[in-house]
Write a protein that holds these residues in place. Structure first.
Motif, PDB file in Angstrom:
ATOM      1  N   CYS A  61       0.806  -1.234   0.000  1.00 29.24           N
ATOM      2  CA  CYS A  61       0.000   0.000   0.000  1.00 29.24           C
ATOM      3  C   CYS A  61       0.833   1.276   0.000  1.00 29.24           C
ATOM      4  O   CYS A  61       0.429   2.300   0.586  1.00 29.24           O
ATOM      5  CB  CYS A  61      -0.979   0.007   1.173  1.00 29.24           C
ATOM      6  N   LEU A  62       2.002   1.232  -0.640  1.00 32.09           N
ATOM      7  CA  LEU A  62       2.757   2.462  -0.854  1.00 32.09           C
ATOM      8  C   LEU A  62       1.962   3.379  -1.778  1.00 32.09           C
ATOM      9  O   LEU A  62       1.161   2.925  -2.589  1.00 32.09           O
ATOM     10  CB  LEU A  62       4.121   2.150  -1.477  1.00 32.09           C
ATOM     11  N   THR A  63       2.192   4.679  -1.654  1.00 33.88           N
ATOM     12  CA  THR A  63       1.426   5.650  -2.428  1.00 33.88           C
ATOM     13  C   THR A  63       2.214   6.195  -3.607  1.00 33.88           C
ATOM     14  O   THR A  63       3.423   6.440  -3.522  1.00 33.88           O
ATOM     15  CB  THR A  63       1.001   6.831  -1.545  1.00 33.88           C
ATOM     16  N   THR A  64       1.525   6.356  -4.729  1.00 35.21           N
ATOM     17  CA  THR A  64       2.065   7.058  -5.891  1.00 35.21           C
ATOM     18  C   THR A  64       0.892   7.743  -6.581  1.00 35.21           C
ATOM     19  O   THR A  64      -0.213   7.797  -6.022  1.00 35.21           O
ATOM     20  CB  THR A  64       2.836   6.112  -6.824  1.00 35.21           C
ATOM     21  N   ALA A  65       1.098   8.288  -7.765  1.00 38.45           N
ATOM     22  CA  ALA A  65      -0.004   9.011  -8.420  1.00 38.45           C
ATOM     23  C   ALA A  65       0.215   9.079  -9.921  1.00 38.45           C
ATOM     24  O   ALA A  65       1.279   8.720 -10.435  1.00 38.45           O
ATOM     25  CB  ALA A  65      -0.131  10.425  -7.840  1.00 38.45           C
ATOM     26  N   MET A  66      -0.804   9.557 -10.596  1.00 37.51           N
ATOM     27  CA  MET A  66      -0.767   9.731 -12.039  1.00 37.51           C
ATOM     28  C   MET A  66       0.254  10.792 -12.414  1.00 37.51           C
ATOM     29  O   MET A  66       0.662  11.597 -11.587  1.00 37.51           O
ATOM     30  CB  MET A  66      -2.145  10.127 -12.558  1.00 37.51           C
ATOM     31  N   GLY A  67       0.674  10.809 -13.668  1.00 33.05           N
ATOM     32  CA  GLY A  67       1.716  11.743 -14.077  1.00 33.05           C
ATOM     33  C   GLY A  67       1.211  13.151 -14.330  1.00 33.05           C
ATOM     34  O   GLY A  67       1.870  14.125 -13.984  1.00 33.05           O
ATOM     35  N   ILE A  68       0.034  13.291 -14.930  1.00 30.44           N
ATOM     36  CA  ILE A  68      -0.465  14.607 -15.323  1.00 30.44           C
ATOM     37  C   ILE A  68      -1.082  15.318 -14.124  1.00 30.44           C
ATOM     38  O   ILE A  68      -1.904  14.736 -13.415  1.00 30.44           O
ATOM     39  CB  ILE A  68      -1.510  14.486 -16.442  1.00 30.44           C
ATOM     40  N   MET A  69      -0.698  16.565 -13.927  1.00 29.81           N
ATOM     41  CA  MET A  69      -1.245  17.354 -12.829  1.00 29.81           C
ATOM     42  C   MET A  69      -1.698  18.718 -13.338  1.00 29.81           C
ATOM     43  O   MET A  69      -1.164  19.228 -14.338  1.00 29.81           O
ATOM     44  CB  MET A  69      -0.210  17.489 -11.703  1.00 29.81           C
ATOM     45  N   PRO A  70      -2.667  19.358 -12.667  1.00 23.13           N
ATOM     46  CA  PRO A  70      -3.251  20.601 -13.171  1.00 23.13           C
ATOM     47  C   PRO A  70      -2.486  21.867 -12.788  1.00 23.13           C
ATOM     48  O   PRO A  70      -2.914  22.972 -13.138  1.00 23.13           O
ATOM     49  CB  PRO A  70      -4.639  20.609 -12.517  1.00 23.13           C
ATOM     50  N   HIS A  71      -1.403  21.736 -12.086  1.00 21.64           N
ATOM     51  CA  HIS A  71      -0.694  22.892 -11.556  1.00 21.64           C
ATOM     52  C   HIS A  71       0.051  23.673 -12.648  1.00 21.64           C
ATOM     53  O   HIS A  71       0.486  23.104 -13.656  1.00 21.64           O
ATOM     54  CB  HIS A  71       0.304  22.445 -10.487  1.00 21.64           C
ATOM     55  N   ALA A 112      -1.480   0.113   8.931  1.00 26.07           N
ATOM     56  CA  ALA A 112      -1.570  -0.236  10.355  1.00 26.07           C
ATOM     57  C   ALA A 112      -2.525  -1.401  10.562  1.00 26.07           C
ATOM     58  O   ALA A 112      -2.233  -2.323  11.352  1.00 26.07           O
ATOM     59  CB  ALA A 112      -2.025   0.990  11.144  1.00 26.07           C
ATOM     60  N   ARG A 113      -3.641  -1.365   9.871  1.00 28.22           N
ATOM     61  CA  ARG A 113      -4.659  -2.421  10.042  1.00 28.22           C
ATOM     62  C   ARG A 113      -4.133  -3.806   9.656  1.00 28.22           C
ATOM     63  O   ARG A 113      -4.432  -4.806  10.314  1.00 28.22           O
ATOM     64  CB  ARG A 113      -5.895  -2.072   9.219  1.00 28.22           C
ATOM     65  N   TYR A 114      -3.327  -3.851   8.602  1.00 24.46           N
ATOM     66  CA  TYR A 114      -2.864  -5.145   8.092  1.00 24.46           C
ATOM     67  C   TYR A 114      -1.384  -5.411   8.407  1.00 24.46           C
ATOM     68  O   TYR A 114      -0.783  -6.321   7.842  1.00 24.46           O
ATOM     69  CB  TYR A 114      -3.100  -5.211   6.587  1.00 24.46           C
ATOM     70  N   ASN A 115      -0.806  -4.605   9.310  1.00 25.05           N
ATOM     71  CA  ASN A 115       0.584  -4.811   9.756  1.00 25.05           C
ATOM     72  C   ASN A 115       1.559  -4.867   8.578  1.00 25.05           C
ATOM     73  O   ASN A 115       2.399  -5.759   8.463  1.00 25.05           O
ATOM     74  CB  ASN A 115       0.695  -6.103  10.572  1.00 25.05           C
ATOM     75  N   LEU A 116       1.438  -3.876   7.697  1.00 27.11           N
ATOM     76  CA  LEU A 116       2.314  -3.799   6.533  1.00 27.11           C
ATOM     77  C   LEU A 116       3.543  -2.961   6.859  1.00 27.11           C
ATOM     78  O   LEU A 116       3.450  -1.963   7.565  1.00 27.11           O
ATOM     79  CB  LEU A 116       1.565  -3.188   5.349  1.00 27.11           C
ATOM     80  N   ALA A 117       4.659  -3.363   6.336  1.00 32.48           N
ATOM     81  CA  ALA A 117       5.918  -2.655   6.614  1.00 32.48           C
ATOM     82  C   ALA A 117       5.926  -1.285   5.966  1.00 32.48           C
ATOM     83  O   ALA A 117       5.319  -1.089   4.905  1.00 32.48           O
ATOM     84  CB  ALA A 117       7.085  -3.487   6.105  1.00 32.48           C
TER      85      ALA A 117
END
Length: 373
Positions: free
Chosen positions: A38-48, A368-373
């Motif tokens: 469950c690491l986080t990333t995102a799409m490439g295109i941004m509106p900024h 936290a819920r699934y004890n992920l590193a």
């Protein structure tokens, strides 16, 4: 202008390279087990419009990336950006239009052939990606992974049309070079990113993939699959595919040496998870699914909470678990992301920024819920 017979010889050589590339199975990067959890990333295109603001947001995630900012410059449009040095491309800045001209292709092909073995020739210049330059100036060594992106050859070939309004992917003289060019561009970007962090990868955006399964296209999904497999065998490092739409998912989940699949789960999860057998095989091969679960469209985002997002996500995981895929295993092969790119909100980047915040909160709770590193 290059004589036609020389063009044909060059195309034959490209096809030979595609045929032999699949024999190279010793790519350590391609078999590397990427960390999920469950690491986080995102799409490439941004509106900024601000490079600094967009980069700060991208660097706040577990797997940062360099954003594409079409509102900052037309050159940052994902089609325009990827077209740099592709023979035959015509860019109309005033009309904000990109197209292809066959005569120009023939005129520029000799220069391409001359530089086709030069990695630096496929680097994006500052004009076409000021953001990538700034990203590469950062200290990226402390992240578990870093990511780049590029429009995919299928979408580019279906989107860009010649002077007769015919997509260039239909052109038998252009198509082989199209796939070779994009493999070279991705490999070059991968090398640039890997110099900043050994755990780097690139994913490609393929929004045009849905068109392959429409009766309107003259380029069949069978031909596309063959071309895409050969293309995938030329990519040197870990790579993936991102799209916000809803194609035939078996196209991507089977037969392609791919490490990551990024899906708009918020809108299409109920269909994607029907492919549970293909999903299981993909995960068993070491694949990662990036679950795009947090909406970025203002109207959709305003109706969601942390709990509702987690409930939606877990319902999809429960569905897969009921069909024989262990949930803890799914989690070990999962990333979390916003659902899709969004340039239509009236609040600029405000909703997208809130989406990123919610994404990180969802990730924290689930880890936290699934004890992920």
């Amino acid at each position: 202008m290059l004589p036609t017979f020389l063009v044909l010889i060059y195309i034959i050589e490209i096809n030979k390279a595609c045929t032999t590339a699949g024999k190279w199975k010793g790519r350590v990067e391609m078999t590397k087990q990427l960390v999920g959890n469950c690491l986080t990333t995102a799409m490439g295109i941004m509106p900024h419009k601000s490079i600094e603001q967009a980069l700060d947001l991208a660097l706040s995630l577990d797997i940062p990336f360099w954003p594409q900012l079409p509102r900052y410059s037309y050159y940052e449009d994902m089609y325009v950006q990827a077209s740099e040095r592709f023979p035959g491309i015509v860019i109309d800045l005033e009309a904000k239009k990109i197209s292809f001209n066959m005569d120009k292709f023939m005129e520029e092909l000799p220069e391409y052939i001359e530089h086709s073995d030069d990695e630096s020739y496929f680097e994006l210049s500052s004009q076409y990606s000021a953001v990538l330059d700034e990203f590469l100036k950062k200290d990226l060594s402390g992240y578990q992974l870093i990511r780049g992106q590029n429009i995919g050859p299928l979408s580019f070939g279906l989107k860009i049309v010649d002077e007769t309004d015919r997509p260039i992917i239909y052109n038998d003289e252009v198509r082989p070079l199209l796939f070779e060019f994009f493999a070279q561009r991705i490999n070059t970007q991968y090398a640039q990113l890997k110099a900043k962090n050994s755990n780097a990868f690139v994913w490609i955006d393929e929004p045009g993939l849905e068109m392959l399964f429409s009766s309107m296209t003259g380029y069949t999904s069978e031909t596309a699959k063959k071309d895409f497999i050969e293309f995938s065998q030329k990519i040197k490092g870990p790579w993936g595919v991102h799209l916000c739409g809803n194609p035939d998912w078996s196209f991507l989940l089977t037969g392609i040496e791919m490490n990551v699949l990024s899906v708009n789960i918020f809108n299409w999860g109920h269909i994607f998870t029907r492919y549970y057998s293909e999903v299981k095989d993909f995960l068993d091969r070491g694949g990662i699914i990036s679950w795009g679960i947090v909406p970025t469209l203002t109207e959709e985002f305003s109706e969601e909470t942390v709990n509702s997002i987690i409930e939606k996500l877990e319902s999809h995981w429960n569905h897969l678990e009921q069909r024989g895929i262990d949930k803890q295993f799914i989690l070990s092969r999962s990333w979390l992301a916003p659902a899709k790119c969004c340039l239509v909100n009236l609040d600029g980047g405000a909703t997208v920024e809130e989406s990123f915040k919610l994404l990180k909160e969802v990730s924290s709770i689930l880890r936290a819920r699934y004890n992920l590193a």
